[in-house]
Design a protein around this motif. Structure first.
Motif, PDB file in Angstrom:
ATOM      1  N   LEU A 130       0.824  -1.209   0.000  1.00 18.17           N
ATOM      2  CA  LEU A 130       0.000   0.000   0.000  1.00 18.17           C
ATOM      3  C   LEU A 130       0.853   1.251   0.000  1.00 18.17           C
ATOM      4  N   LEU A 131       1.923   1.259   0.796  1.00 18.02           N
ATOM      5  CA  LEU A 131       2.804   2.424   0.844  1.00 18.02           C
ATOM      6  C   LEU A 131       3.573   2.595  -0.456  1.00 18.02           C
ATOM      7  N   ARG A 132       3.947   1.482  -1.061  1.00 19.41           N
ATOM      8  CA  ARG A 132       4.664   1.580  -2.342  1.00 19.41           C
ATOM      9  C   ARG A 132       3.777   2.228  -3.404  1.00 19.41           C
ATOM     10  N   ALA A 133       2.526   1.801  -3.471  1.00 21.74           N
ATOM     11  CA  ALA A 133       1.599   2.386  -4.443  1.00 21.74           C
ATOM     12  C   ALA A 133       1.391   3.873  -4.163  1.00 21.74           C
ATOM     13  N   SER A 134       1.297   4.231  -2.882  1.00 22.01           N
ATOM     14  CA  SER A 134       1.113   5.629  -2.516  1.00 22.01           C
ATOM     15  C   SER A 134       2.340   6.454  -2.884  1.00 22.01           C
ATOM     16  N   TRP A 135       3.527   5.917  -2.601  1.00 26.16           N
ATOM     17  CA  TRP A 135       4.762   6.638  -2.904  1.00 26.16           C
ATOM     18  C   TRP A 135       4.908   6.862  -4.406  1.00 26.16           C
ATOM     19  N   GLU A 136       4.590   5.857  -5.185  1.00 25.09           N
ATOM     20  CA  GLU A 136       4.696   5.984  -6.642  1.00 25.09           C
ATOM     21  C   GLU A 136       3.685   6.983  -7.192  1.00 25.09           C
ATOM     22  N   ALA A 137       2.506   7.065  -6.542  1.00 28.79           N
ATOM     23  CA  ALA A 137       1.495   8.026  -6.974  1.00 28.79           C
ATOM     24  C   ALA A 137       1.786   9.436  -6.460  1.00 28.79           C
ATOM     25  N   GLY A 138       2.612   9.527  -5.418  1.00 24.59           N
ATOM     26  CA  GLY A 138       2.963  10.827  -4.846  1.00 24.59           C
ATOM     27  C   GLY A 138       1.896  11.419  -3.955  1.00 24.59           C
ATOM     28  N   THR A 139       0.917  10.601  -3.546  1.00 24.38           N
ATOM     29  CA  THR A 139      -0.150  11.097  -2.688  1.00 24.38           C
ATOM     30  C   THR A 139      -0.783   9.940  -1.939  1.00 24.38           C
ATOM     31  N   ALA A 140      -1.631  10.256  -0.977  1.00 16.72           N
ATOM     32  CA  ALA A 140      -2.355   9.244  -0.214  1.00 16.72           C
ATOM     33  C   ALA A 140      -3.807   9.246  -0.671  1.00 16.72           C
ATOM     34  N   ASP A 141      -4.301   8.103  -1.116  1.00 12.45           N
ATOM     35  CA  ASP A 141      -5.695   7.994  -1.522  1.00 12.45           C
ATOM     36  C   ASP A 141      -6.611   8.300  -0.342  1.00 12.45           C
ATOM     37  N   GLU A 142      -7.718   8.965  -0.598  1.00 14.80           N
ATOM     38  CA  GLU A 142      -8.613   9.388   0.473  1.00 14.80           C
ATOM     39  C   GLU A 142      -9.152   8.208   1.273  1.00 14.80           C
ATOM     40  N   ASP A 143      -9.558   7.149   0.597  1.00 11.91           N
ATOM     41  CA  ASP A 143     -10.141   6.003   1.295  1.00 11.91           C
ATOM     42  C   ASP A 143      -9.106   5.218   2.113  1.00 11.91           C
ATOM     43  N   ASP A 144      -7.833   5.304   1.715  1.00  9.13           N
ATOM     44  CA  ASP A 144      -6.781   4.532   2.374  1.00  9.13           C
ATOM     45  C   ASP A 144      -6.085   5.296   3.495  1.00  9.13           C
ATOM     46  N   SER A 145      -6.444   6.537   3.720  1.00 10.17           N
ATOM     47  CA  SER A 145      -5.666   7.389   4.617  1.00 10.17           C
ATOM     48  C   SER A 145      -6.509   7.984   5.734  1.00 10.17           C
ATOM     49  N   VAL A 146      -5.793   8.582   6.698  1.00  8.94           N
ATOM     50  CA  VAL A 146      -6.405   9.371   7.767  1.00  8.94           C
ATOM     51  C   VAL A 146      -5.980  10.818   7.549  1.00  8.94           C
ATOM     52  N   GLU A 147      -6.933  11.731   7.603  1.00  9.98           N
ATOM     53  CA  GLU A 147      -6.641  13.146   7.366  1.00  9.98           C
ATOM     54  C   GLU A 147      -6.745  13.918   8.675  1.00  9.98           C
ATOM     55  N   CYS A 148      -5.727  14.737   8.940  1.00 12.40           N
ATOM     56  CA  CYS A 148      -5.695  15.534  10.165  1.00 12.40           C
ATOM     57  C   CYS A 148      -5.542  17.009   9.830  1.00 12.40           C
ATOM     58  N   ALA A 149      -6.171  17.847  10.637  1.00 15.84           N
ATOM     59  CA  ALA A 149      -6.010  19.292  10.546  1.00 15.84           C
ATOM     60  C   ALA A 149      -5.012  19.716  11.627  1.00 15.84           C
ATOM     61  N   VAL A 150      -3.974  20.469  11.207  1.00 19.91           N
ATOM     62  CA  VAL A 150      -2.861  20.790  12.092  1.00 19.91           C
ATOM     63  C   VAL A 150      -2.669  22.304  12.149  1.00 19.91           C
ATOM     64  N   ASP A 151      -2.537  22.812  13.355  1.00 12.57           N
ATOM     65  CA  ASP A 151      -2.199  24.220  13.563  1.00 12.57           C
ATOM     66  C   ASP A 151      -0.754  24.268  14.039  1.00 12.57           C
ATOM     67  N   VAL A 152       0.158  24.614  13.136  1.00 13.06           N
ATOM     68  CA  VAL A 152       1.584  24.622  13.469  1.00 13.06           C
ATOM     69  C   VAL A 152       1.877  25.670  14.535  1.00 13.06           C
ATOM     70  N   GLY A 153       1.171  26.785  14.506  1.00 13.94           N
ATOM     71  CA  GLY A 153       1.436  27.860  15.452  1.00 13.94           C
ATOM     72  C   GLY A 153       1.174  27.472  16.893  1.00 13.94           C
ATOM     73  N   GLY A 155       0.613  24.200  17.858  1.00 14.45           N
ATOM     74  CA  GLY A 155       1.029  22.819  18.110  1.00 14.45           C
ATOM     75  C   GLY A 155      -0.130  21.879  18.382  1.00 14.45           C
ATOM     76  N   THR A 156      -1.299  22.221  17.844  1.00 15.00           N
ATOM     77  CA  THR A 156      -2.477  21.381  18.055  1.00 15.00           C
ATOM     78  C   THR A 156      -2.913  20.741  16.744  1.00 15.00           C
ATOM     79  N   HIS A 157      -3.699  19.679  16.862  1.00 12.56           N
ATOM     80  CA  HIS A 157      -4.229  19.033  15.662  1.00 12.56           C
ATOM     81  C   HIS A 157      -5.467  18.236  16.045  1.00 12.56           C
ATOM     82  N   ARG A 158      -6.214  17.832  15.045  1.00 11.19           N
ATOM     83  CA  ARG A 158      -7.387  16.985  15.251  1.00 11.19           C
ATOM     84  C   ARG A 158      -7.576  16.113  14.019  1.00 11.19           C
ATOM     85  N   VAL A 159      -8.186  14.954  14.225  1.00  5.18           N
ATOM     86  CA  VAL A 159      -8.496  14.056  13.116  1.00  5.18           C
ATOM     87  C   VAL A 159      -9.767  14.559  12.437  1.00  5.18           C
ATOM     88  N   GLU A 160      -9.688  14.743  11.131  1.00  9.64           N
ATOM     89  CA  GLU A 160     -10.827  15.224  10.356  1.00  9.64           C
ATOM     90  C   GLU A 160     -11.603  14.087   9.701  1.00  9.64           C
TER      91      GLU A 160
END
Length: 256
Positions: A130-153, A155-160
């Motif tokens: 799965l990671l090899r396919a993602s690396w070759e595509a240069g992105t993470a498929d939406e169904d295969d991944s977890v998306e997080c919202a991050v505030d760098v300023g 230092g907080t984040h949440r799972v979206e």
């Protein structure tokens, strides 16, 4: 037709019946293993499983199991407790005695940490599928991944979002209230450090993770996985998005 599983107990260096309470009822297996130092062997159509607690099992029982187990059918699942349950599988008797012996000699090693990570430069041919396919595509498929919202300023984040085919969903489901999605605990603080690095430098991050985590039933299991983390654009307000694609597999983080 499946054969009925066979069960064996080892205590004080010899085979013994399943211990019973004074009332005559069988003592629960987990109590015999964790509190009484018993070594539990089960044999079924899937092979042979050995369970024990590293800190409480009697060494003579483990040495008995080391010599006796190769006579049972392969493959062999070694399930041992040290701050959580480890599971290792050996396909054949070769190396089985050596591995049990190594674990016996490490019985006094008590893991004080519960999360370990190690960063690597990706080598595409060595990545799990799965990671090899993602690396070759240069992105993470939406169904295969977890998306997080991050505030760098701050230092907080949440799972979206938890993708329905993601490694997390395969164990805990897609709820954002599941244990791996909770923030502020030690596991979260360790595994989320890389999110901020990804957003600061704008490049994907690849690492291995070994962590003791409660499964949906509450039992703590050591889980190993590899992951790729990608920057994924802007979210709402100050938040920026990252996507994590993971795959449960072996990792190069030797613990025991």
């Amino acid at each position: 037709m499946e054969n009925k599983p066979r069960e064996f107990w080892i205590g004080s260096g010899q085979l013994m019946p399943h211990p019973r309470a004074s009332t005559g009822t069988l003592i629960p297996s987990d109590y015999v293993i964790r509190k009484m130092g018993g070594v539990h062997i089960t044999v079924d159509d899937n092979g042979t499983t050995m369970r024990w607690d590293m800190s409480s099992a009697n060494w003579s029982s483990l040495y008995f199991a080391r010599e006796w187990l190769p006579n049972m059918p392969a493959p062999y699942a070694l399930k041992f407790f040290n701050a959580g349950w480890f599971t290792e599988t050996l396909p054949a008797p070769d190396g089985l005695r050596d591995r049990i012996h190594a674990l016996i000699t490490r019985a006094d090693m008590h893991l004080s940490d519960r999360v370990f990570t190690r960063t690597f430069v990706p080598q595409p041919k060595l990545l799990p599928p799965l990671l090899r396919a993602s690396w070759e595509a240069g992105t993470a498929d939406e169904d295969d991944s977890v998306e997080c919202a991050v505030d760098v300023g701050t230092g907080t984040h949440r799972v979206e979002r938890v993708g329905e085919n993601s490694a997390m969903a395969n164990v805990w489901g897609v709820s954002r209230e599941s244990q791996p999605c909770r923030t502020g605990n030690h596991y979260d603080r360790v595994v989320s450090r890389a999110y901020f690095d990804v957003l600061r430098n704008g490049r994907p991050h690849y690492d291995h993770v070994f962590a003791a985590m409660p499964d949906p039933g509450g039992e703590v299991q050591w889980r190993s996985y590899q992951r790729l983390i990608y920057p994924a654009g802007n979210g709402q307000g100050r938040y920026r998005l990252i996507r994590v694609v993971s795959e449960e597999c072996q990792v190069a983080i030797p613990l025991l």
